[in-house]
Enzyme design. Structure first.
Site, PDB file in Angstrom:
ATOM      1  N   HIS A 117       0.882  -1.097   0.061  1.00 38.52           N
ATOM      2  CA  HIS A 117      -0.123  -0.023   0.057  1.00 38.52           C
ATOM      3  C   HIS A 117       0.737   1.213   0.111  1.00 38.52           C
ATOM      4  O   HIS A 117       1.963   1.272   0.677  1.00 38.52           O
ATOM      5  CB  HIS A 117      -1.002   0.104   1.262  1.00 38.52           C
ATOM      6  CG  HIS A 117      -1.791   1.100   1.513  1.00 38.52           C
ATOM      7  ND1 HIS A 117      -1.825   2.226   1.886  1.00 38.52           N
ATOM      8  CD2 HIS A 117      -3.185   0.875   1.401  1.00 38.52           C
ATOM      9  CE1 HIS A 117      -2.761   2.910   1.934  1.00 38.52           C
ATOM     10  NE2 HIS A 117      -3.798   2.147   1.787  1.00 38.52           N
ATOM     11  N   ASP A 194       3.372  -4.665   7.855  1.00 36.51           N
ATOM     12  CA  ASP A 194       2.109  -3.898   7.647  1.00 36.51           C
ATOM     13  C   ASP A 194       1.049  -4.822   7.967  1.00 36.51           C
ATOM     14  O   ASP A 194       0.738  -5.570   6.820  1.00 36.51           O
ATOM     15  CB  ASP A 194       1.989  -3.031   6.163  1.00 36.51           C
ATOM     16  CG  ASP A 194       1.010  -2.507   6.121  1.00 36.51           C
ATOM     17  OD1 ASP A 194      -0.031  -2.642   7.154  1.00 36.51           O
ATOM     18  OD2 ASP A 194       0.444  -1.855   4.919  1.00 36.51           O
ATOM     19  N   GLN A 197      -4.071  -5.218   6.906  1.00 36.50           N
ATOM     20  CA  GLN A 197      -5.331  -6.119   6.298  1.00 36.50           C
ATOM     21  C   GLN A 197      -5.302  -7.334   6.945  1.00 36.50           C
ATOM     22  O   GLN A 197      -6.427  -8.244   6.767  1.00 36.50           O
ATOM     23  CB  GLN A 197      -5.132  -6.074   4.985  1.00 36.50           C
ATOM     24  CG  GLN A 197      -5.174  -4.934   4.030  1.00 36.50           C
ATOM     25  CD  GLN A 197      -6.862  -4.168   4.041  1.00 36.50           C
ATOM     26  OE1 GLN A 197      -7.645  -5.114   4.515  1.00 36.50           O
ATOM     27  NE2 GLN A 197      -6.786  -3.183   3.917  1.00 36.50           N
ATOM     28  N   LYS A 220     -10.049  -0.618  11.023  1.00 39.87           N
ATOM     29  CA  LYS A 220     -10.141  -1.529  10.140  1.00 39.87           C
ATOM     30  C   LYS A 220     -10.492  -2.990  11.046  1.00 39.87           C
ATOM     31  O   LYS A 220     -11.030  -3.738  10.405  1.00 39.87           O
ATOM     32  CB  LYS A 220      -8.941  -1.867   9.372  1.00 39.87           C
ATOM     33  CG  LYS A 220      -8.711  -1.014   8.305  1.00 39.87           C
ATOM     34  CD  LYS A 220      -7.824  -1.402   7.144  1.00 39.87           C
ATOM     35  CE  LYS A 220      -6.936  -0.330   6.390  1.00 39.87           C
ATOM     36  NZ  LYS A 220      -7.761   0.275   5.472  1.00 39.87           N
ATOM     37  N   CYS A 365      -4.816   2.837  -3.581  1.00 44.08           N
ATOM     38  CA  CYS A 365      -3.462   3.170  -2.925  1.00 44.08           C
ATOM     39  C   CYS A 365      -2.407   2.161  -3.223  1.00 44.08           C
ATOM     40  O   CYS A 365      -1.555   1.748  -2.356  1.00 44.08           O
ATOM     41  CB  CYS A 365      -3.768   3.565  -1.353  1.00 44.08           C
ATOM     42  SG  CYS A 365      -4.782   4.836  -1.109  1.00 44.08           S
TER      43      CYS A 365
HETATM   44  C1  LIG Z   1      -2.221  -2.693   3.544  1.00 44.01           C
HETATM   45  C2  LIG Z   1      -2.608  -1.416   4.117  1.00 44.01           C
HETATM   46  N1  LIG Z   1      -1.632  -0.845   4.938  1.00 44.01           N
HETATM   47  C3  LIG Z   1      -1.730   0.300   5.265  1.00 44.01           C
HETATM   48  C4  LIG Z   1      -3.037   0.926   5.308  1.00 44.01           C
HETATM   49  C5  LIG Z   1      -3.230   2.363   5.652  1.00 44.01           C
HETATM   50  O1  LIG Z   1      -4.227   2.563   6.767  1.00 44.01           O
HETATM   51  P1  LIG Z   1      -4.526   3.946   7.365  1.00 44.01           P
HETATM   52  O2  LIG Z   1      -5.250   4.650   6.074  1.00 44.01           O
HETATM   53  O3  LIG Z   1      -5.628   3.314   8.216  1.00 44.01           O
HETATM   54  O4  LIG Z   1      -3.424   4.494   7.873  1.00 44.01           O
HETATM   55  C6  LIG Z   1      -4.060   0.515   4.306  1.00 44.01           C
HETATM   56  C7  LIG Z   1      -5.371   1.128   4.280  1.00 44.01           C
HETATM   57  O5  LIG Z   1      -6.046   0.668   3.495  1.00 44.01           O
HETATM   58  C8  LIG Z   1      -3.809  -0.667   3.988  1.00 44.01           C
HETATM   59  O6  LIG Z   1      -4.938  -1.571   3.479  1.00 44.01           O
END
Ligand SMILES: Cc1ncc(COP(=O)(O)O)c(C=O)c1O
Length: 418
Positions: A117, A194, A197, A220, A365
Site C-alpha cells: 500500500h 504492515d 489488512q 479496520k 493506494c
Molecule cells: C495494507 C494497508 N496498509 C496500510 C493502510 C493504511 O491504513 P490507514 O489509512 O488506516 O493508515 C491500508 C489502508 O487501506 C492498507 O490496506
C-alpha cells in the site's frame, strides 16, 4: 455463525438494504464500540497521564487498560512496546523517520514488495529523498511474493530493513511474513510488517513472528477512526528518537533543550486519541468474544463463495494473476479485486453504489501493484464479519445488470459463447 445476530449489533445495518463490501477500506462499528466512545465523553472525559483528580485518574486507567488489551491481542511482551498513533500510516511514518534517520545511512537498502500500500512505500521514498537510501523491490510469482527473488535480493543487497505487508489490500494474498522475517534476520535486516489488512481477519502472535515493528489501524478492526498501533521491540524503541515533539514526550524542558521521557509516552506527544483508544480496546474485546475460530471459518466460507460466484460471471478477470481456484485459507483474506471487460471499474462501482452495494474502485493506494499487473484501476470487494452469502448474491446480480446496462442485453450472451 449467526450473521443476523452479528449484523443486529451494527446500527448502520438498520438500513436492511445496505450491502457493505468495503471493509478493507474501513470496517463498520458495533454498538458497543460506539457506546464506549460516547460513554467516555459522558462519564470519564479528562486528559490522561498527568491527572491529579479522580476523573483524570479514571481516564488514564481506561486508556492504559486499552493499551494492555492491544498488547494481549497481538501477544507482545510488554505494554511499553505498544505505541498509540493516529493510524497505520502514521505508525510507518514514525518508524521511517525515527528509526530510518538514526540507523540507516546513504545507500543502505530498504527492501519493499510490489504488494505494498502507498502507506508502506511513500514514507520510505521520503526517507530516500532525505538521506539517499536505496529502495529495491520484490515482485510476484503466481500472485504470491517471489521467495526466490526475495532470497536473492537479501543476498545481493544485504538490506538494512524490509518493509512488507502481511496481506494485500488488492488481491487479498497473505504473505509468508514469518518466513520472510526469519530470512531477513539471517542477513541482519530489521523487519517492519504492515498488518493493517491481516489483523482484522487472523489471530497473530508477535513473539512467534519475532518481527521488529508491526503496524495496524483501529478502524479496520471494528474500532474507531483516529487510532493506530505501532508495535516495536522495546530495545529498538528505547534507542529511537521521538517522532513528534510537544507535551507528554519530555522528561524536562529548559531554555537550552529537552530530554525525552520513557516508553511509550516518548512517542505519544500531545493529547493522545483517548476515546478512540478506549473504543479500540472494546472492539478487541468484542472480537475476542466472537472468537477467531468462528471469524475465520465464516469469512473463509464467504470468500470461497464470493470467488465461486464471481468466477461464474464470464466477463470478470481477477487481479490476482494466479487465481484459477481460490487460494487456501492460509494464503488469502476475503478481499478480491477484479476488472470487467468493457466497463471501467469506476463506472461499474458507481452503478453498484447507486443500488446500495458498496465496493471500491481505483488503484486502492497500490499503484505500483496495479501497474505491475497491467491495470490502472480495479473494483474491489472485501468482507467483514457481518457479511452474508446474500450480500454476495446481490453484488453478483447487480454486476450482471450493470453489464447489460452498459453494454446491452446481448453482451453477456456473446461473452459466454466466446
Ligand atoms: C495494507 C494497508 N496498509 C496500510 C493502510 C493504511 O491504513 P490507514 O489509512 O488506516 O493508515 C491500508 C489502508 O487501506 C492498507 O490496506
Amino acid at each position: 455463525m449467526n450473521t443476523s445476530g452479528i449484523r443486529a449489533q451494527f446500527p448502520i445495518f438498520k438500513d436492511n438494504s445496505l450491502v457493505y463490501l468495503d471493509s478493507a477500506a474501513t470496517a463498520q462499528k458495533p454498538q458497543c464500540v460506539i457506546d464506549a466512545e460516547k460513554s467516555f465523553y459522558e462519564n470519564e472525559n479528562a486528559s490522561v497521564k498527568r491527572g491529579m483528580y479522580k476523573l483524570a485518574e479514571r481516564a488514564t486507567e481506561e486508556f492504559e487498560s486499552a493499551r494492555e488489551k492491544v498488547r494481549s491481542f497481538i501477544g507482545a511482551k510488554s505494554a511499553n512496546e505498544i505505541v498509540f498513533t493516529k493510524s497505520a500510516t502514521e505508525s510507518i511514518n514514525l518508524v521511517a523517520k525515527s528509526y530510518g534517520e538514526k540507523f540507516l545511512k546513504k545507500e543502505d537498502t530498504v527492501l519493499l514488495s510490489i504488494l505494498e500500500h502507498h502507506s508502506n512505500i511513500v514514507p520510505w521514498m521520503q526517507l530516500k529523498e532525505r538521506i539517499g537510501i536505496n529502495i529495491e523491490w520484490v515482485h510476484l510469482k503466481n500472485g504470491e511474493l517471489d521467495m526466490e527473488e526475495l532470497k536473492s535480493k537479501l543476498e545481493k543487497f544485504s538490506p538494512k530493513l524490509l518493509a512488507i505487508t502481511c496481506a494485500s489490500n488488492v488481491t487479498g494474498v497473505v504473505t509468508s511474513y514469518k518466513e520472510i522475517t526469519d530470512l531477513a534476520h539471517d542477513v541482519g535486516a530489521k523487519v517492519v510488517l504492515d498488518a493493517a489488512q491481516l489483523v482484522p481477519h487472523r489471530e497473530i502472535n508477535i513473539q512467534d513472528i519475532d518481527c521488529d515493528f508491526l503496524v495496524f489501524s483501529g478502524h479496520k478492526v471494528y474500532g474507531p477512526t483516529g487510532i493506530g498501533v505501532l508495535y516495536g521491540k522495546e530495545e529498538l524503541l528505547e534507542d529511537m528518537p521521538a517522532f513528534l515533539g510537544g507535551g507528554s514526550m519530555i522528561q524536562e524542558v529548559t531554555e537550552d533543550g529537552f530530554t525525552e521521557t520513557h516508553l511509550p509516552d516518548k512517542f505519544e506527544a500531545g493529547t493522545p486519541p483517548i476515546a478512540q483508544a478506549i473504543g479500540l480496546g472494546v472492539a478487541i474485546d468484542w472480537i475476542s468474544d466472537i472468537g477467531w475460530e468462528a471469524i475465520e471459518k465464516h469469512e473463509e466460507e464467504l470468500r470461497k463463495y464470493a470467488y465461486q460466484k464471481l468466477s461464474e460471471l464470464p466477463f470478470i478477470t481477477f487481479m490476482d494473476p494466479a487465481v484459477r481456484g481460490p487460494r487456501s485459507a492460509v494464503r488469502s483474506i476475503g478481499c478480491l479485486s477484479f476488472v470487467t471487460n468493457g466497463i471501467h471499474p469506476h463506472d461499474l462501482t458507481e452503478y453498484l453504489g447507486s443500488k446500495g452495494i458498496c465496493l471500491r474502485a481505483g488503484h486502492h493506494c497500490a499503484q505500483p501493484l496495479h501497474k505491475y499487473l497491467g491495470h490502472t484501476a480495479s473494483t474491489r470487494m472485501s468482507l467483514g464479519i457481518y457479511n452474508s452469502k446474500e450480500d454476495i448474491d446481490k453484488m453478483c446480480e447487480a454486476i450482471s445488470e450493470a453489464y447489460k446496462f452498459f453494454l446491452g442485453e446481448n453482451a453477456i450472451k456473446s461473452t459466454t459463447s466466446k
